[in-house]
Design a protein around this motif. Sequence first.
Motif, PDB file in Angstrom:
ATOM      1  N   SER A  56       3.912 -10.247  -1.656  1.00 28.57           N
ATOM      2  CA  SER A  56       3.179  -9.292  -2.390  1.00 28.57           C
ATOM      3  C   SER A  56       1.707  -9.910  -2.515  1.00 28.57           C
ATOM      4  O   SER A  56       0.660  -9.184  -2.374  1.00 28.57           O
ATOM      5  CB  SER A  56       3.602  -8.706  -3.884  1.00 28.57           C
ATOM      6  N   LEU A  91      -0.110  -9.742   0.521  1.00 27.69           N
ATOM      7  CA  LEU A  91      -0.553  -8.457   0.672  1.00 27.69           C
ATOM      8  C   LEU A  91      -1.860  -8.233   0.061  1.00 27.69           C
ATOM      9  O   LEU A  91      -2.932  -7.711   0.786  1.00 27.69           O
ATOM     10  CB  LEU A  91       0.526  -7.459   0.411  1.00 27.69           C
ATOM     11  N   THR A 127      -6.867  -3.213   8.417  1.00 26.91           N
ATOM     12  CA  THR A 127      -6.645  -3.379   7.076  1.00 26.91           C
ATOM     13  C   THR A 127      -5.642  -2.306   6.760  1.00 26.91           C
ATOM     14  O   THR A 127      -4.365  -2.950   6.216  1.00 26.91           O
ATOM     15  CB  THR A 127      -7.706  -3.470   6.137  1.00 26.91           C
ATOM     16  N   LEU A 128      -5.612  -1.342   6.841  1.00 27.34           N
ATOM     17  CA  LEU A 128      -4.511  -0.261   6.693  1.00 27.34           C
ATOM     18  C   LEU A 128      -3.134  -0.494   7.471  1.00 27.34           C
ATOM     19  O   LEU A 128      -2.238  -0.519   6.978  1.00 27.34           O
ATOM     20  CB  LEU A 128      -4.857   0.884   7.044  1.00 27.34           C
ATOM     21  N   GLY A 129      -3.421  -0.833   8.626  1.00 27.40           N
ATOM     22  CA  GLY A 129      -2.353  -1.241   9.395  1.00 27.40           C
ATOM     23  C   GLY A 129      -1.579  -2.558   8.890  1.00 27.40           C
ATOM     24  O   GLY A 129      -0.258  -2.422   9.072  1.00 27.40           O
ATOM     25  N   THR A 174      -1.686  -3.630   5.697  1.00 25.99           N
ATOM     26  CA  THR A 174      -0.909  -3.347   4.921  1.00 25.99           C
ATOM     27  C   THR A 174       0.357  -2.653   4.659  1.00 25.99           C
ATOM     28  O   THR A 174       1.331  -3.070   4.073  1.00 25.99           O
ATOM     29  CB  THR A 174      -2.203  -2.580   3.838  1.00 25.99           C
ATOM     30  N   ALA A 175       0.406  -1.607   5.821  1.00 23.08           N
ATOM     31  CA  ALA A 175       1.701  -1.069   5.822  1.00 23.08           C
ATOM     32  C   ALA A 175       2.559  -2.043   6.288  1.00 23.08           C
ATOM     33  O   ALA A 175       3.900  -1.967   6.024  1.00 23.08           O
ATOM     34  CB  ALA A 175       1.163   0.035   6.859  1.00 23.08           C
ATOM     35  N   PHE A 176       2.029  -2.950   7.416  1.00 23.33           N
ATOM     36  CA  PHE A 176       3.464  -3.733   7.961  1.00 23.33           C
ATOM     37  C   PHE A 176       3.887  -4.762   6.745  1.00 23.33           C
ATOM     38  O   PHE A 176       5.093  -4.902   6.851  1.00 23.33           O
ATOM     39  CB  PHE A 176       2.500  -4.339   9.014  1.00 23.33           C
ATOM     40  N   LEU A 229       3.823  -4.304   3.603  1.00 23.66           N
ATOM     41  CA  LEU A 229       4.532  -3.426   2.819  1.00 23.66           C
ATOM     42  C   LEU A 229       5.943  -3.255   3.077  1.00 23.66           C
ATOM     43  O   LEU A 229       7.019  -3.454   2.419  1.00 23.66           O
ATOM     44  CB  LEU A 229       3.913  -2.100   2.455  1.00 23.66           C
ATOM     45  N   ALA A 230       6.143  -3.105   4.326  1.00 18.31           N
ATOM     46  CA  ALA A 230       7.550  -2.710   4.939  1.00 18.31           C
ATOM     47  C   ALA A 230       8.175  -4.207   4.797  1.00 18.31           C
ATOM     48  O   ALA A 230       9.567  -4.057   4.874  1.00 18.31           O
ATOM     49  CB  ALA A 230       7.173  -2.164   6.313  1.00 18.31           C
ATOM     50  N   TYR A 253       9.408  -4.715   1.328  1.00 23.28           N
ATOM     51  CA  TYR A 253      10.403  -4.012   0.840  1.00 23.28           C
ATOM     52  C   TYR A 253      11.700  -4.331   1.693  1.00 23.28           C
ATOM     53  O   TYR A 253      12.663  -4.359   0.962  1.00 23.28           O
ATOM     54  CB  TYR A 253      10.098  -2.481   1.360  1.00 23.28           C
TER      55      TYR A 253
END
Length: 155
Positions: A31, A34, A84-86, A88-90, A92-93, A96
């Motif tokens: 986190s 991220l 950055t969005l990519g 962030t998604a990676f 986050l996955a 999780y």
Amino acid sequence: MIDMSPNLVLVVTIGVLFAAGVYLLLERSLSRVLIGVILVGNGANLLFLVAGGAAGRPPIVGSGQGPMSDPLPQAMVLTAIVITLGMTAFLLALAYRSWQLNRHDEVQDDVEDRRIARLAGRDERATTDSDTEGFGESLDDEAAEARDEADRGSA
């Protein structure tokens, strides 16, 4: 004449974003990593806009007088936003999935990394290289021999 000196507040903000982002990237918690990626991405976006110079008229040829603004920094910012969005998604996955498996998001040491660290502490090699071991020649001797062969071939 156009004033090309950047705003000092923006430069300090860029420095703070990058410094905080890099600090958080070096943490073991996903986190925090991220948040570090997001801060570095925002710092890069701000850096591109500040480096682009002063705003001008829209970059459409023949649409008025005065200096045009450079569209390249805007395109770079859009690209940085997508990257950055990519990321962030990676992340986050990953966080999780780590939470599902371990109930925390700490990155654990790899077993192989621990083994190599133990061997390095005892000053032993982790692997053997059959190409360079057992011949008794050093790399300097092999390089000199290769140069001699190359010189003989060109003569």
